[in-house]
Design an enzyme around this catalytic site. Structure first.
Site, PDB file in Angstrom:
ATOM      1  N   CYS A 282       0.858  -1.181   0.000  1.00  0.00           N
ATOM      2  CA  CYS A 282       0.000   0.000   0.000  1.00  0.00           C
ATOM      3  C   CYS A 282       0.897   1.234   0.000  1.00  0.00           C
ATOM      4  CB  CYS A 282      -0.871  -0.023   1.251  1.00  0.00           C
ATOM      5  SG  CYS A 282      -1.893   1.438   1.483  1.00  0.00           S
TER       6      CYS A 282
ATOM      7  N   CYS B 201      -1.244   3.562  -6.446  1.00  0.00           N
ATOM      8  CA  CYS B 201      -2.103   2.927  -5.433  1.00  0.00           C
ATOM      9  C   CYS B 201      -2.312   1.507  -5.919  1.00  0.00           C
ATOM     10  CB  CYS B 201      -3.441   3.659  -5.327  1.00  0.00           C
ATOM     11  SG  CYS B 201      -4.703   2.756  -4.387  1.00  0.00           S
TER      12      CYS B 201
HETATM   13  N1  DGL Z   1      -4.127   0.526  -1.864  1.00  0.00           N
HETATM   14  C1  DGL Z   1      -3.749   1.705  -1.167  1.00  0.00           C
HETATM   15  C2  DGL Z   1      -2.499   2.351  -1.771  1.00  0.00           C
HETATM   16  O1  DGL Z   1      -1.704   1.714  -2.439  1.00  0.00           O
HETATM   17  C3  DGL Z   1      -4.733   2.775  -0.860  1.00  0.00           C
HETATM   18  C4  DGL Z   1      -6.187   2.620  -0.841  1.00  0.00           C
HETATM   19  C5  DGL Z   1      -6.845   3.370   0.307  1.00  0.00           C
HETATM   20  O2  DGL Z   1      -7.195   4.547   0.152  1.00  0.00           O
HETATM   21  O3  DGL Z   1      -7.008   2.760   1.346  1.00  0.00           O
HETATM   22  O4  DGL Z   1      -2.251   3.521  -1.556  1.00  0.00           O
END
Ligand code: DGL
Length: 252
Positions: free
Chosen positions: A75, A181
Site C-alpha cells: 500500500c 495505489c
Molecule cells: N491501496 C492503497 C495504496 O496503495 C490505498 C487505498 C486506500 O485509500 O485505502 O495507496
C-alpha cells in the site's frame, strides 16, 4: 530468529495489495504469504497520517501473532504514513512501496506524467521528496473514491470514473501514467484501452517483489522449496471479504 519456512506478512487497507501479492507469488513461488486486508478501516487514503499509523499498528499486531519473517506494506498510502515508524519498531525487515515516479521520469520525453494516487499519498512528505527528485512534468492526480469501486468490483463505474478523469488532460501530451495505489493496478487493462498506445502505464509491483526477494536472500531466509501457500485474513466481514480476496487473486 526467523526461520525460512515462516510466512511473509503482507497488508493493505483492502484488496489492492493483492495485485502486489500476485507478483510476489510469481517471483517467490515457495514462500507462504499471509495477506491481511484492513477492510474495516478502509480507505486509508482519506485519513490523516496519525490515523493510518494507528490502523497499521493494529494490522501488524495481528500479523506478528503468526510469526511472520518479513512484512510487505502493499500500500503506497500506508508506506508513506507508517513505514519509518514500523522500521523503528519491528525487528523483521519491512518492505514498502512508493509511486513509480523514478522509472516514469526515465522514459519521459518532454510530456507529462500523471501520478494517480490517494489524496494522503500525494500530500505526504515522502512523496513530495520524490517529486523534488524526479517530478519534472509530473502532475498529481488524486483519485478519491476510486479504491471503493475496485473493492466493490464496480468495473463499469470505474471505467466511467477513469474516462471522466482523463478528459482533464490532453493524452497526446502525456508520456506516462503512474499507478500509485495498489488498487488501481486492477484497472490497468481498462486504462490501457482508454489511453493512446504511446502512454506507458507504470506500477511498483514488480519492483516490490524483486526487493522482497533481495531482502530475504540477504538475510538468508529465502524459501526455495515447499510452501507456496496463500492465507487471507481481514478485519472486515469474513463471509464477504474472503471470497472477494480469492476472486481478486485470480485476476492477477
Ligand atoms: N491501496 C492503497 C495504496 O496503495 C490505498 C487505498 C486506500 O485509500 O485505502 O495507496
Amino acid at each position: 530468529m526467523s526461520n525460512c519456512a515462516d510466512p511473509v506478512g503482507v497488508f493493505d487497507s483492502g484488496v489492492g495489495g493483492i495485485s502486489t501479492l500476485g507478483e510476489m507469488r510469481r517471483v517467490l513461488p515457495s514462500e507462504t504469504f499471509i495477506y491481511y486486508g484492513d477492510t474495516a478501516n478502509a480507505p486509508y487514503g482519506t485519513k490523516s497520517t496519525a490515523e493510518v499509523i494507528r490502523c497499521v499498528r493494529g494490522v501488524v499486531a495481528e500479523l506478528q501473532r503468526e510469526s511472520i519473517k518479513a512484512l510487505v506494506i502493499a500500500c503506497n498510502t500506508a508506506t508513506g504514513a507508517a513505514a519509518a515508524t514500523l522500521r523503528a519498531e519491528l525487528d523483521i525487515p519491512v518492505i514498502g512501496m512508493e509511486p513509480a515516479l523514478k522509472p516514469a521520469s526515465e522514459i519521459r520525453h518532454g510530456g507529462s506524467i500523471l501520478v494517480m494516487a490517494t489524496p494522503l499519498t500525494l500530500r505526504q512528505e515522502k512523496f513530495n521528496h520524490l517529486m523534488s527528485l524526479y517530478g519534472e512534468g509530473a502532475v498529481k492526480v488524486p483519485c478519491e473514491g476510486l479504491m471503493e469501486l475496485v473493492e466493490g468490483e464496480r468495473w463499469e463505474e470505474a471505467r466511467e470514473y477513469l474516462r471522466q478523469l482523463l478528459t482533464r488532460f490532453d493524452p497526446k501530451k502525456v508520456d506516462a501514467a503512474v499507478l500509485g495505489c495498489t488498487h488501481y493496478v486492477f484497472l490497468k487493462d481498462m486504462l490501457r484501452e482508454l489511453l493512446p498506445g504511446h502512454v506507458q502505464i507504470m506500477d511498483g509491483n514488480a519492483g516490490t517483489a524483486r526487493q522482497l526477494k533481495r531482502v530475504l536472500a540477504q538475510r538468508d531466509i529465502l524459501r526455495e522449496d515447499g510452501g507456496g501457500e496463500i492465507i487471507f485474513r481481514t478485519s472486515g466481514d469474513e463471509k464477504t471479504v474472503l471470497p472477494l480476496m480469492e476472486r481478486m487473486l485470480e485476476r492477477t
